[in-house]
Design a protein around this motif. Structure first.
Motif, PDB file in Angstrom:
ATOM      1  N   ASN A   1       0.837  -1.199   0.000  1.00  0.00           N
ATOM      2  CA  ASN A   1       0.000   0.000   0.000  1.00  0.00           C
ATOM      3  C   ASN A   1       0.870   1.246   0.000  1.00  0.00           C
ATOM      4  O   ASN A   1       2.058   1.196   0.357  1.00  0.00           O
ATOM      5  CB  ASN A   1      -0.981   0.002   1.178  1.00  0.00           C
ATOM      6  N   ILE A   2       0.266   2.321  -0.399  1.00  0.00           N
ATOM      7  CA  ILE A   2       0.942   3.612  -0.405  1.00  0.00           C
ATOM      8  C   ILE A   2      -0.017   4.661   0.148  1.00  0.00           C
ATOM      9  O   ILE A   2      -1.215   4.645  -0.171  1.00  0.00           O
ATOM     10  CB  ILE A   2       1.434   4.000  -1.825  1.00  0.00           C
TER      11      ILE A   2
ATOM     12  N   LEU B   1      -4.485  10.169   1.845  1.00  0.00           N
ATOM     13  CA  LEU B   1      -5.151   9.266   0.922  1.00  0.00           C
ATOM     14  C   LEU B   1      -4.320   8.001   0.789  1.00  0.00           C
ATOM     15  O   LEU B   1      -3.107   8.074   0.575  1.00  0.00           O
ATOM     16  CB  LEU B   1      -5.324   9.923  -0.453  1.00  0.00           C
ATOM     17  N   GLY B   2      -4.981   6.848   0.932  1.00  0.00           N
ATOM     18  CA  GLY B   2      -4.258   5.585   0.828  1.00  0.00           C
ATOM     19  C   GLY B   2      -4.902   4.647  -0.163  1.00  0.00           C
ATOM     20  O   GLY B   2      -6.125   4.657  -0.358  1.00  0.00           O
ATOM     21  N   VAL B   3      -4.092   3.806  -0.792  1.00  0.00           N
ATOM     22  CA  VAL B   3      -4.584   2.769  -1.696  1.00  0.00           C
ATOM     23  C   VAL B   3      -3.703   1.530  -1.529  1.00  0.00           C
ATOM     24  O   VAL B   3      -2.491   1.650  -1.276  1.00  0.00           O
ATOM     25  CB  VAL B   3      -4.581   3.249  -3.169  1.00  0.00           C
TER      26      VAL B   3
ATOM     27  N   GLU C   1      -8.827   4.598   0.786  1.00  0.00           N
ATOM     28  CA  GLU C   1      -9.331   5.233   1.996  1.00  0.00           C
ATOM     29  C   GLU C   1      -8.830   6.669   2.103  1.00  0.00           C
ATOM     30  O   GLU C   1      -7.654   6.952   1.873  1.00  0.00           O
ATOM     31  CB  GLU C   1      -8.890   4.440   3.227  1.00  0.00           C
ATOM     32  N   LEU C   2      -9.750   7.571   2.469  1.00  0.00           N
ATOM     33  CA  LEU C   2      -9.430   8.976   2.709  1.00  0.00           C
ATOM     34  C   LEU C   2      -9.584   9.245   4.198  1.00  0.00           C
ATOM     35  O   LEU C   2     -10.644   8.973   4.777  1.00  0.00           O
ATOM     36  CB  LEU C   2     -10.362   9.877   1.908  1.00  0.00           C
ATOM     37  N   ALA C   3      -8.534   9.768   4.827  1.00  0.00           N
ATOM     38  CA  ALA C   3      -8.538  10.022   6.265  1.00  0.00           C
ATOM     39  C   ALA C   3      -8.366  11.501   6.553  1.00  0.00           C
ATOM     40  O   ALA C   3      -7.522  12.177   5.941  1.00  0.00           O
ATOM     41  CB  ALA C   3      -7.420   9.227   6.935  1.00  0.00           C
TER      42      ALA C   3
END
Length: 442
Positions: A204-205, A215-217, A251-253
């Protein structure tokens, strides 16, 4: 050994810890003990300063049925997990800037009260009064990953063996009940979303594009070999021979300090996933879908602060998951929890928790169960017929607990749980369960 004898021994252990005298401050059970086995004559803290952090912890969760459930004969069940890990700060060790590595090995054992007493044994399980139970009684390589940061650490890249909720759909765990502890996706779509103790290949990044926003994917394998639990299973299997596809979460945190709560910190996350593995339709036999999807919301906010200490005060969390109605038996889950840490000045690290969580079963899945029973000649619940399929609707879980943080090394959490419609079957009596969690850091 009977139930009362086991309960008595656990109670005696808890009382012995709670009543120990401060004069034993240099003993393993002293209240300032960081690790039960001590600091290795100062070597342990020195190793951490040098970049080597070693962990060993045992979690035990016991439960006994007080009333209700499918079988109201009193029983006592205990589940446990041993975790052995090491974290390496590779910037200190090898000069690799913003780089860490981690390894974690786990072993679970014990039994679940929910499976033995609370739910109808013909029903698939929804909740569990002991969240530590599950995924087999085998040794597992749960984590083996490397993470590195770029661009002043605003970009972080991670690769290796890991659980999905380590980085996505993660949530606070202040409870013993399964749905009230941690991320929820693994509780409803466990065939494609793997939490601890299962490890899988993934990467993941995450990009922190503003001070409060990330922002993660990720991309994770879907490999049934990782979830095998029989005695011949290999929890250290590293091959990808039977990969069925990939789970891709986004995911957006948002991590603000809200003026509405006197500048107290919170975390708000929204996410979605898509699975590329083929999935069976939940209602139509033989119908196959190309993939499946889910959406989630995780929120946690500190509501009050006591005496200016950011670790003390009232905290709240709300978590929800919405799953693909075409392919998933559990259509959605919802969780609302509150805990107050440091209510008593003499016990600043203790907390009081109250949580409510719900599983909502897919109407299409329920209709299929009804149709199956009709085809077999059943028009109402049959408590004895082996081929009757109990119709599942929703299950509500409530837990009230007190977390007694005796020291950084020892935690006790007595709790009382209420389960409405165990496994979603309305004909099964609501259940009351008494539990006790214990964690020891060695």
């Amino acid at each position: 050994m009977n139930t009362h004898s086991l309960l008595l021994k656990m109670s005696c252990l808890a009382i012995a810890i709670c009543t120990a005298q401060s004069s034993f401050a240099d003993q393993p059970w002293s209240q300032d003990r960081q690790w039960l086995l001590g600091d290795w004559n100062g070597q342990r803290q020195q190793l951490e300063k040098d970049g080597y952090k070693f962990t060993a912890a045992m979690m035990s969760q016991s439960a006994t049925n007080l009333d209700g459930g499918y079988n109201d004969d009193n029983a006592f069940k205990n589940a446990a997990q041993l975790a052995l890990g090491a974290n390496f700060d590779l910037e200190k060790i090898a000069g690799w800037k913003n780089t860490t590595a981690n390894i974690l090995i786990t072993k679970r054992d014990g039994n679940a009260l929910t499976l033995d007493r609370i739910k109808d044994p013909r029903s698939s399980a929804l909740g569990n009064s002991q969240e530590i139970y599950g995924r087999g009684k085998i040794w597992r390589l749960t984590q083996a990953w490397v993470k590195t940061g770029f661009a002043d650490n605003t970009v972080q890249f991670k690769i290796g063996r890991m659980g999905m909720s380590d980085d996505f759909n993660g949530s606070q765990c202040e409870f013993q009940n399964l749905l009230l502890c941690g991320g929820q996706l693994g509780k409803s779509i466990g065939s494609i979303w793997y939490n601890l103790p299962v490890g899988l290949w993934g990467t993941n990044i995450k990009y922190q594009f503003a001070p409060e926003w990330t922002l993660g994917v990720g991309v994770y394998e879907i490999n049934p070999d990782n979830t095998k639990t029989d005695k011949d299973s290999d929890g250290f299997n590293l091959d990808m021979d039977h990969v069925k596809g990939a789970t891709i979460p986004v995911e957006l945190a948002w991590r603000p300090k809200l003026a509405a709560f006197n500048g107290l910190a919170g975390e708000y996350k929204v996410g979605a996933l898509y699975s590329t593995a083929e999935a069976n339709d939940i209602a139509t036999a033989g119908k196959i879908h190309d993939g499946k999807h889910s959406f989630w919301l995780n929120t946690q906010q500190q509501l009050t602060q006591k005496d200016g200490d950011p670790k003390r005060g009232l905290f709240a969390s709300f978590n929800a998951v919405i799953n693909d109605k075409a392919t998933t038996a559990v259509q959605s889950t919802q969780q609302l929890a509150f805990w107050y840490r440091g209510a008593f000045d003499s016990r600043p690290n203790d907390s009081i928790g109250l949580g409510v969580a719900n599983y909502l079963v897919n109407d299409r899945y329920k209709d299929r169960q009804i149709a199956t029973n009709t085809s077999r000649g059943y028009d109402q619940y049959d408590a004895l017929a082996a081929d009757y399929v109990p119709v599942q609707r929703d299950e509500l879980n409530v837990e009230l607990n007190y977390t007694y943080q005796w020291s950084p090394a020892v935690m006790l959490r007595p709790n009382l749980q209420y389960i409405h419609q165990p496994a979603g079957v309305k004909e099964v009596d609501d259940a009351w369960v008494a539990g006790l969690s214990m964690r020891v850091n060695f």
